[in-house]
Motif scaffolding. Structure first.
Motif, mmCIF file in Angstrom:
data_model
loop_
_atom_site.group_PDB
_atom_site.id
_atom_site.type_symbol
_atom_site.label_atom_id
_atom_site.label_comp_id
_atom_site.label_asym_id
_atom_site.label_seq_id
_atom_site.Cartn_x
_atom_site.Cartn_y
_atom_site.Cartn_z
ATOM 1 N N TYR A 1 56.446 74.598 -64.906
ATOM 2 C CA TYR A 1 55.966 75.690 -64.062
ATOM 3 C C TYR A 1 54.739 75.221 -63.282
ATOM 4 O O TYR A 1 54.007 74.338 -63.717
ATOM 5 N N PRO A 2 54.500 75.807 -62.108
ATOM 6 C CA PRO A 2 53.333 75.410 -61.315
ATOM 7 C C PRO A 2 52.071 76.102 -61.812
ATOM 8 O O PRO A 2 52.131 77.208 -62.339
ATOM 9 N N GLN A 3 50.964 75.463 -61.629
ATOM 10 C CA GLN A 3 49.693 76.095 -61.979
ATOM 11 C C GLN A 3 49.415 77.277 -61.062
ATOM 12 O O GLN A 3 48.821 78.276 -61.474
ATOM 13 N N HIS A 4 49.893 77.165 -59.819
ATOM 14 C CA HIS A 4 49.700 78.242 -58.850
ATOM 15 C C HIS A 4 51.003 78.465 -58.085
ATOM 16 O O HIS A 4 51.543 77.526 -57.493
ATOM 17 N N PHE A 5 51.520 79.679 -58.104
ATOM 18 C CA PHE A 5 52.725 80.012 -57.357
ATOM 19 C C PHE A 5 52.383 80.121 -55.871
ATOM 20 O O PHE A 5 51.249 80.452 -55.505
ATOM 21 N N ASN A 6 53.403 79.868 -55.004
ATOM 22 C CA ASN A 6 53.152 80.029 -53.578
ATOM 23 C C ASN A 6 53.234 81.496 -53.185
ATOM 24 O O ASN A 6 53.425 82.374 -54.034
ATOM 25 N N THR A 7 53.132 81.783 -51.922
ATOM 26 C CA THR A 7 53.021 83.170 -51.460
ATOM 27 C C THR A 7 54.364 83.865 -51.281
ATOM 28 O O THR A 7 54.391 85.066 -51.000
ATOM 29 N N THR A 8 55.471 83.145 -51.423
ATOM 30 C CA THR A 8 56.776 83.751 -51.147
ATOM 31 C C THR A 8 57.706 83.834 -52.356
ATOM 32 O O THR A 8 58.583 84.688 -52.402
ATOM 33 N N ARG A 9 57.534 82.967 -53.352
ATOM 34 C CA ARG A 9 58.435 82.981 -54.497
ATOM 35 C C ARG A 9 57.782 82.309 -55.701
ATOM 36 O O ARG A 9 56.885 81.478 -55.555
ATOM 37 N N ARG A 10 58.261 82.682 -56.885
ATOM 38 C CA ARG A 10 57.780 82.100 -58.134
ATOM 39 C C ARG A 10 58.958 81.396 -58.793
ATOM 40 O O ARG A 10 60.000 82.015 -59.024
ATOM 41 N N GLU A 11 58.814 80.108 -59.096
ATOM 42 C CA GLU A 11 59.923 79.320 -59.633
ATOM 43 C C GLU A 11 59.490 78.550 -60.871
ATOM 44 O O GLU A 11 58.421 77.928 -60.891
ATOM 45 N N VAL A 12 60.343 78.590 -61.905
ATOM 46 C CA VAL A 12 60.123 77.792 -63.107
ATOM 47 C C VAL A 12 61.448 77.155 -63.507
ATOM 48 O O VAL A 12 62.524 77.617 -63.098
ATOM 49 N N TYR A 13 61.370 76.106 -64.319
ATOM 50 C CA TYR A 13 62.551 75.378 -64.765
ATOM 51 C C TYR A 13 62.577 75.389 -66.284
ATOM 52 O O TYR A 13 61.588 75.021 -66.922
ATOM 53 N N LEU A 14 63.709 75.778 -66.853
ATOM 54 C CA LEU A 14 63.808 75.976 -68.291
ATOM 55 C C LEU A 14 64.865 75.077 -68.915
ATOM 56 O O LEU A 14 65.941 74.866 -68.352
ATOM 57 N N LYS A 15 64.545 74.578 -70.099
ATOM 58 C CA LYS A 15 65.519 73.858 -70.924
ATOM 59 C C LYS A 15 65.436 74.465 -72.326
ATOM 60 O O LYS A 15 64.384 74.419 -72.964
ATOM 61 N N GLY A 16 66.524 75.056 -72.784
ATOM 62 C CA GLY A 16 66.514 75.698 -74.086
ATOM 63 C C GLY A 16 66.415 77.215 -73.980
ATOM 64 O O GLY A 16 66.615 77.798 -72.921
ATOM 65 N N LYS A 17 66.074 77.844 -75.100
ATOM 66 C CA LYS A 17 66.047 79.302 -75.176
ATOM 67 C C LYS A 17 64.637 79.837 -74.947
ATOM 68 O O LYS A 17 63.663 79.304 -75.473
ATOM 69 N N ALA A 18 64.557 80.930 -74.171
ATOM 70 C CA ALA A 18 63.259 81.553 -73.914
ATOM 71 C C ALA A 18 63.449 83.012 -73.548
ATOM 72 O O ALA A 18 64.495 83.412 -73.029
#
Length: 347
Positions: free
Chosen positions: A147-164
């Motif tokens: 995940y980014p330390q700071h999201f941009n102004t248009t979208r929030r994106e994260v990448y997952l591996k496993g269960k959460a």
């Protein structure tokens, strides 16, 4: 291949992770874009437009027979340009030539950039992570996330591996995207769980509250606009089972539906009574539908005439239904995201 994977290949080349066989394809693809891309004078705000043009050209070239690449001397300027964009171009060449999609591990490994942080959970307990926007993620044992330390102004994106489990902070101007294996989960603000099986061939997404859109990562914008290929939209107490080998989505109810009504903080009252005294089954069904946000139907309208007396305050939804059905000689079964009650009913 979608635009997301398109960008990941660019990062892959920038990190010198391409094979020699991939690099020899640069000549062909550089010829494709020709002098249309003046990288030496390009400003940062021009990259998005340039990327769009490259993507369109690569996509269009996939429909044409590949012509042999002409050999020419690589000048310093041409080599600099090729080095800057060849990751993107090689990605298109490899995908369209060999039709080999990235694996879940490759997608996660190539995700993010130097501005991303990776959180892993190598313990036997769950790990709680709070992002800068207020979103809370519970990483289960063995899971990892970028995940980014700071999201941009248009979208929030994260990448997952496993269960959460995600409890996403609402922000109508910045939708939240979770890239997990071959799925994209798109939300504005809600709570949900992503749970892949050990083999990675099947993924379950369960919604606790809010609304979630789920589709395959390789689904392009054009395909998504086609109603027949747009993935699924889930509401509270619904889940989807995605099978990668079949590219199929099966929607059903979660294993333990939770109440969706709001309780009064002082009294705990929800405004919906689950205590009945010689009330018709129709009233019981109506109360359970509102309490859990699920649709309950009967195959015989005579069931609505049956009376029910009892308190349904302690059990889960399925236990409640078992008690009601037993009292009137009926049975229930889950049909997709609905519950069907069968029985002779009462006159």
């Amino acid at each position: 291949m979608d635009r997301h994977q398109f960008r990941l290949f660019l990062k892959r080349y920038a990190e010198n992770k391409c094979t020699p066989e991939e690099i020899v394809l640069i000549d062909h693809w550089y010829e494709l874009i020709g002098d249309d891309v003046a990288l030496s004078s390009m400003q940062e705000n021009e990259w998005a437009h340039t990327e769009e043009r490259l993507w369109q050209k690569i996509s269009a070239s996939a429909l044409q027979p590949a012509a042999p690449a002409k050999r020419f001397r690589m000048t310093p300027l041409r080599w600099a340009a090729a080095a800057a964009i060849s990751g993107v171009i090689i990605a298109g060449a490899l995908f369209f030539s060999h039709n080999r999609p990235m694996t879940a591990e490759q997608i996660y490994a190539a995700a993010g950039d130097t501005h991303f942080t990776e959180a892993t959970n190598n313990t036997a307990s769950s790990r709680r992570i709070r992002l800068e926007d207020g979103t809370v993620i519970i990483l289960y044992p063995g899971a990892a996330m970028k995940y980014p330390q700071h999201f941009n102004t248009t979208r929030r994106e994260v990448y997952l591996k496993g269960k959460a489990m995600f409890d996403v902070e609402k922000d109508a101007n910045r939708p939240f995207y979770v890239y997990s294996a071959h799925l994209v989960t798109h939300v504005l603000g809600t709570s949900f769980t992503i749970d892949p099986d050990k083999d990675g061939g099947q993924i379950q997404v369960s919604v606790h509250n809010g609304r979630v859109e789920i589709y395959e990562q390789h689904t392009s914008v054009a395909v998504k606009q086609n109603a027949g290929n747009s993935g699924v939209i889930l509401t509270p107490n619904q889940r989807v089972i995605y099978r990668q080998s079949e590219s199929s989505f099966e929607t059903t109810l979660v294993e333990a539906p939770e109440p969706v009504v709001t309780q009064n903080n002082e009294t705990g009252d929800t405004g919906i009574s689950l205590q009945f005294s010689d009330d018709p089954i129709s009233m019981v069904i109506n109360a359970l539908e509102k309490y859990y946000g699920v649709e309950i139907v009967v195959d015989n309208e005579n069931l609505y005439n049956c009376p029910f007396t009892g308190a349904l305050t302690q059990q889960g939804l399925y236990e409640k239904l078992a008690v009601v059905c037993q009292s009137v000689g009926a049975s229930y079964e889950i049909k997709g995201t609905r519950i069907l009650i069968r029985g002779k009913g009462c006159n």
